[in-house]
Structures are given as structure tokens and as C-alpha cells.
Design a protein around this motif. Structure first.
Motif, PDB file in Angstrom:
ATOM      1  N   ASP A 206     -28.962 -46.639   4.542  1.00  0.00           N
ATOM      2  CA  ASP A 206     -30.018 -47.643   4.062  1.00  0.00           C
ATOM      3  C   ASP A 206     -30.990 -47.935   5.184  1.00  0.00           C
ATOM      4  OD1 ASP A 206     -27.927 -49.143   5.224  1.00  0.00           O
ATOM      5  OD2 ASP A 206     -27.912 -50.706   3.571  1.00  0.00           O
ATOM      6  N   GLN A 207     -30.198 -48.124   6.475  1.00  0.00           N
ATOM      7  CA  GLN A 207     -30.943 -48.391   7.600  1.00  0.00           C
ATOM      8  C   GLN A 207     -32.097 -47.396   7.849  1.00  0.00           C
ATOM      9  OE1 GLN A 207     -28.339 -49.215  10.806  1.00  0.00           O
ATOM     10  NE2 GLN A 207     -28.135 -51.575   9.947  1.00  0.00           N
ATOM     11  N   HIS A 208     -31.726 -46.440   7.723  1.00  0.00           N
ATOM     12  CA  HIS A 208     -32.656 -45.093   7.954  1.00  0.00           C
ATOM     13  C   HIS A 208     -33.889 -45.068   7.081  1.00  0.00           C
ATOM     14  CE1 HIS A 208     -33.746 -40.790   7.513  1.00  0.00           C
ATOM     15  NE2 HIS A 208     -34.138 -40.960   8.849  1.00  0.00           N
ATOM     16  N   VAL A 209     -33.602 -45.321   5.643  1.00  0.00           N
ATOM     17  CA  VAL A 209     -34.559 -45.413   4.666  1.00  0.00           C
ATOM     18  C   VAL A 209     -35.500 -46.554   5.067  1.00  0.00           C
ATOM     19  CG1 VAL A 209     -35.020 -45.541   2.174  1.00  0.00           C
ATOM     20  CG2 VAL A 209     -33.136 -44.222   3.165  1.00  0.00           C
ATOM     21  N   GLU A 210     -34.911 -47.836   5.377  1.00  0.00           N
ATOM     22  CA  GLU A 210     -35.813 -48.837   5.670  1.00  0.00           C
ATOM     23  C   GLU A 210     -36.638 -48.883   6.893  1.00  0.00           C
ATOM     24  OE1 GLU A 210     -34.071 -53.109   4.675  1.00  0.00           O
ATOM     25  OE2 GLU A 210     -32.307 -52.008   4.991  1.00  0.00           O
ATOM     26  N   LEU A 211     -36.097 -48.054   7.978  1.00  0.00           N
ATOM     27  CA  LEU A 211     -36.853 -47.898   9.180  1.00  0.00           C
ATOM     28  C   LEU A 211     -38.137 -46.812   8.889  1.00  0.00           C
ATOM     29  CD1 LEU A 211     -34.212 -47.872  12.100  1.00  0.00           C
ATOM     30  CD2 LEU A 211     -36.002 -49.302  11.886  1.00  0.00           C
ATOM     31  N   THR A 212     -37.617 -45.930   8.132  1.00  0.00           N
ATOM     32  CA  THR A 212     -38.790 -44.910   7.850  1.00  0.00           C
ATOM     33  C   THR A 212     -39.873 -45.608   7.188  1.00  0.00           C
ATOM     34  OG1 THR A 212     -37.184 -43.119   7.559  1.00  0.00           O
ATOM     35  CG2 THR A 212     -39.300 -42.930   6.402  1.00  0.00           C
ATOM     36  N   LEU A 213     -39.634 -46.385   6.054  1.00  0.00           N
ATOM     37  CA  LEU A 213     -40.848 -47.096   5.541  1.00  0.00           C
ATOM     38  C   LEU A 213     -41.576 -48.180   6.339  1.00  0.00           C
ATOM     39  CD1 LEU A 213     -39.027 -48.029   1.953  1.00  0.00           C
ATOM     40  CD2 LEU A 213     -40.766 -46.146   2.369  1.00  0.00           C
ATOM     41  N   LYS A 214     -40.756 -48.768   7.230  1.00  0.00           N
ATOM     42  CA  LYS A 214     -41.349 -49.536   8.192  1.00  0.00           C
ATOM     43  C   LYS A 214     -42.143 -49.119   9.103  1.00  0.00           C
ATOM     44  CE  LYS A 214     -40.229 -53.267  11.803  1.00  0.00           C
ATOM     45  NZ  LYS A 214     -38.966 -54.056  12.351  1.00  0.00           N
ATOM     46  N   ARG A 215     -41.651 -47.944   9.906  1.00  0.00           N
ATOM     47  CA  ARG A 215     -42.615 -47.299  10.735  1.00  0.00           C
ATOM     48  C   ARG A 215     -43.508 -46.096  10.169  1.00  0.00           C
ATOM     49  NH1 ARG A 215     -36.805 -45.564  14.098  1.00  0.00           N
ATOM     50  NH2 ARG A 215     -36.682 -47.494  15.198  1.00  0.00           N
ATOM     51  N   LYS A 216     -43.304 -45.739   8.915  1.00  0.00           N
ATOM     52  CA  LYS A 216     -44.242 -44.894   8.285  1.00  0.00           C
ATOM     53  C   LYS A 216     -44.075 -43.340   8.965  1.00  0.00           C
ATOM     54  CE  LYS A 216     -46.266 -48.449   6.589  1.00  0.00           C
ATOM     55  NZ  LYS A 216     -45.759 -48.851   5.429  1.00  0.00           N
ATOM     56  N   TYR A 217     -42.814 -43.129   9.380  1.00  0.00           N
ATOM     57  CA  TYR A 217     -42.405 -41.639   9.868  1.00  0.00           C
ATOM     58  C   TYR A 217     -40.969 -41.928   9.873  1.00  0.00           C
ATOM     59  CZ  TYR A 217     -41.718 -43.260  14.509  1.00  0.00           C
ATOM     60  OH  TYR A 217     -41.346 -43.960  15.675  1.00  0.00           O
ATOM     61  N   THR A 218     -40.257 -40.848   9.741  1.00  0.00           N
ATOM     62  CA  THR A 218     -38.868 -40.656   9.851  1.00  0.00           C
ATOM     63  C   THR A 218     -38.324 -39.760  10.864  1.00  0.00           C
ATOM     64  OG1 THR A 218     -36.841 -40.199   8.605  1.00  0.00           O
ATOM     65  CG2 THR A 218     -38.343 -38.630   8.330  1.00  0.00           C
ATOM     66  N   THR A 219     -37.084 -40.110  11.652  1.00  0.00           N
ATOM     67  CA  THR A 219     -36.388 -39.251  12.562  1.00  0.00           C
ATOM     68  C   THR A 219     -35.063 -39.263  12.515  1.00  0.00           C
ATOM     69  OG1 THR A 219     -38.356 -40.342  14.241  1.00  0.00           O
ATOM     70  CG2 THR A 219     -36.357 -39.452  15.175  1.00  0.00           C
ATOM     71  N   LEU A 220     -34.588 -37.707  12.684  1.00  0.00           N
ATOM     72  CA  LEU A 220     -33.466 -37.561  12.797  1.00  0.00           C
ATOM     73  C   LEU A 220     -32.773 -36.706  14.110  1.00  0.00           C
ATOM     74  CD1 LEU A 220     -32.940 -35.480   9.254  1.00  0.00           C
ATOM     75  CD2 LEU A 220     -32.193 -37.940   9.665  1.00  0.00           C
ATOM     76  N   ARG A 221     -31.860 -37.489  14.353  1.00  0.00           N
ATOM     77  CA  ARG A 221     -31.295 -36.867  15.732  1.00  0.00           C
ATOM     78  C   ARG A 221     -30.891 -35.161  15.728  1.00  0.00           C
ATOM     79  NH1 ARG A 221     -26.148 -36.309  17.536  1.00  0.00           N
ATOM     80  NH2 ARG A 221     -25.323 -37.355  15.790  1.00  0.00           N
ATOM     81  N   ILE A 222     -31.416 -34.570  16.659  1.00  0.00           N
ATOM     82  CA  ILE A 222     -30.791 -33.086  16.771  1.00  0.00           C
ATOM     83  C   ILE A 222     -29.986 -32.825  18.023  1.00  0.00           C
ATOM     84  CG2 ILE A 222     -32.593 -32.460  15.440  1.00  0.00           C
ATOM     85  CD1 ILE A 222     -33.946 -31.533  17.725  1.00  0.00           C
ATOM     86  N   SER A 223     -29.856 -33.667  18.785  1.00  0.00           N
ATOM     87  CA  SER A 223     -29.058 -33.539  20.161  1.00  0.00           C
ATOM     88  C   SER A 223     -27.710 -34.217  20.179  1.00  0.00           C
ATOM     89  CB  SER A 223     -29.760 -34.039  21.377  1.00  0.00           C
ATOM     90  OG  SER A 223     -29.884 -35.053  21.524  1.00  0.00           O
TER      91      SER A 223
END
Length: 243
Positions: A206-223
Motif C-alpha cells: 500500500d505504501q508503494h501505491v500511495e507514493l505512486t499517487l503522490k509522486r505521479k510516477y511509480t518506481t520499482l527497484r531492479i538492483s
């Protein structure tokens, strides 16, 4: 106990520059990690630590994504669960709203300008020598005015349609709004209608979803995380059902 300092976030669009910046930063601290960001591709983070049922329910979310958006979904194993990545770009609602509002303003200015021209040609009707040309120009301007008003009405309809609640198939933003709506309804103890809604409410980070809506973009770690072997692995592609 020493307080852990979170490294500053850097966002670079070019892959080569991003990798060079990461290599430089890793010389300073092992806490820096590489991620991929997007405001056009839906990327959900499923967290197995939230419930044992999530080890099965992640498929409900992946299949819903594939079938609703009619596109394949890449499934990646992570240390804590799954990353689900929709392999299709979607329009961004925020960008589309800005475009339509700019178009609306431009059309309103053109309507006002056309009315000004019509009124200036009406003055020419007083003079017999100019009357025939004035009637012709006024007719052309009224035809243009009708076209502008039709475009204005359609633009206003599009704006209303976007500003109101829409199905999550329309824009990138709606997928996260829908997921957040499911999470909030579960928190309030409200009934969820579909299995994928339960899966979203229980299993998504849920934190990832909330941050996405707040920042207007989404990020996933790949390293990999510091002092660990790579913990992200491609598993499979889930295709949409054939209609």
C-alpha cells in the motif's frame, strides 16, 4: 543506535547516464540502488509477507491486469513477493487533462476572436459598396464559429469524463486509484465485490501505491540490496484471455 541515512533520489531518463551515476554513487555508499520509473506503465508490487494467501492471490491481480488492459503482464520474483509489470504504455490522466485544458482555453480565445471579427464586419453593412463582401465574410465567420463551438462542447465533455470517476481501463493513473480505493474500502471494513479487489487490498504494497499517487510516477527497484545476491528474477509472462 546510529540513524540510517536514506540516499538522495536521482532520476535520469538515459540508461547509460543512470548506470554511470549509480557506479559513481556506489563508491560513496553501498546503500544506493537502481530502479526503473514510469508514468505510463503500470507496475504493481505484491508483498507475500502481508498474508500467506498472497502466494496464490498474486495471480488474480496479474490476470485482471492482462484481461482488462488486453496486454501481457511480466511476472518477476522478488525477495518479498512478485513484481507485476503491464507490457503496454497507457496515457497519463494528468498529462491528458493539461492538454485538454490548454485546448479549451485556445478554443475559447478563438470563439471570442471570431465574434470580434463578425461584429467588425457588421459595421461594414452600413456601406452599400461593402455590403456584399460583408455578408459573405459574416457567413464564413458564422460557419467557423459553429465549428469552434462544436469542438468546444466536445472538449468540455472529454474534460468532464476524465474528471469524474472512470473505469480503470482508461488511464495509467486510474489503475493506482482503483487499487488505492480497494485498500481503503478494506480498511473501512466495506465489502469488496470481486476476487481481484480482495487480492489488491490484501497483497499490494500500500505504501508503494500511495507514493505512486503522490509522486505521479511509480518506481520499482531492479538492483540487489547491499551485501546480497540479486533477488529479482523474471518468472513468466501472463497473456490476456482470448475473446
Amino acid at each position: 543506535m546510529a540513524k540510517r541515512v536514506e540516499p538522495k533520489r536521482f532520476t535520469l531518463r538515459e540508461r547509460d547516464k543512470a548506470l554511470l551515476r549509480l557506479a559513481t554513487l556506489l563508491l560513496r555508499s553501498e546503500n544506493y540502488r537502481l530502479g526503473v520509473s514510469s508514468d505510463a506503465i503500470v507496475m504493481f508490487d505484491v508483498d507475500f509477507t502481508r498474508s500467506r494467501i498472497c502466494r496464490a492471490w498474486w495471480r488474480l491481480i496479474a490476470e485482471w491486469l492482462a484481461n482488462v488492459y488486453r496486454a501481457p503482464v511480466a511476472v518477476l520474483r522478488t525477495e518479498r513477493g512478485r513484481h507485476l509489470i503491464l507490457l503496454r504504455e497507457l496515457p497519463n490522466k494528468r498529462v491528458e487533462l493539461a492538454r485538454l485544458r490548454a485546448r479549451l482555453k485556445r478554443l475559447e480565445e478563438e470563439v471570442e476572436e471570431t465574434w470580434g471579427l463578425i461584429n467588425s464586419w457588421k459595421v461594414e453593412l452600413r456601406y452599400p459598396a461593402r455590403r456584399e463582401e460583408a455578408y459573405e465574410r459574416i457567413g464564413e465567420l458564422f460557419a467557423k464559429l459553429n465549428e469552434l463551438k462544436a469542438k468546444l462542447r466536445e472538449t468540455k465533455r472529454e474534460l468532464r469524463r476524465i474528471e469524474e470517476w472512470m473505469l480503470p481501463v482508461q488511464f495509467w493513473d486510474n489503475a493506482y486509484e482503483y487499487a488505492m480505493d480497494c485498500i481503503r474500502r478494506r480498511r473501512r471494513g466495506e465489502k469488496l465485490l470481486y476476487p481481484h479487489e480482495w487480492a489488491m487490498a490484501v497483497c499490494l504494497d500500500d505504501q508503494h501505491v500511495e507514493l505512486t499517487l503522490k509522486r505521479k510516477y511509480t518506481t520499482l527497484r531492479i538492483s540487489a540490496k547491499p551485501c546480497k545476491n540479486p533477488d529479482i528474477e523474471f518468472l513468466r509472462i501472463i497473456e490476456p484471455e482470448k475473446k
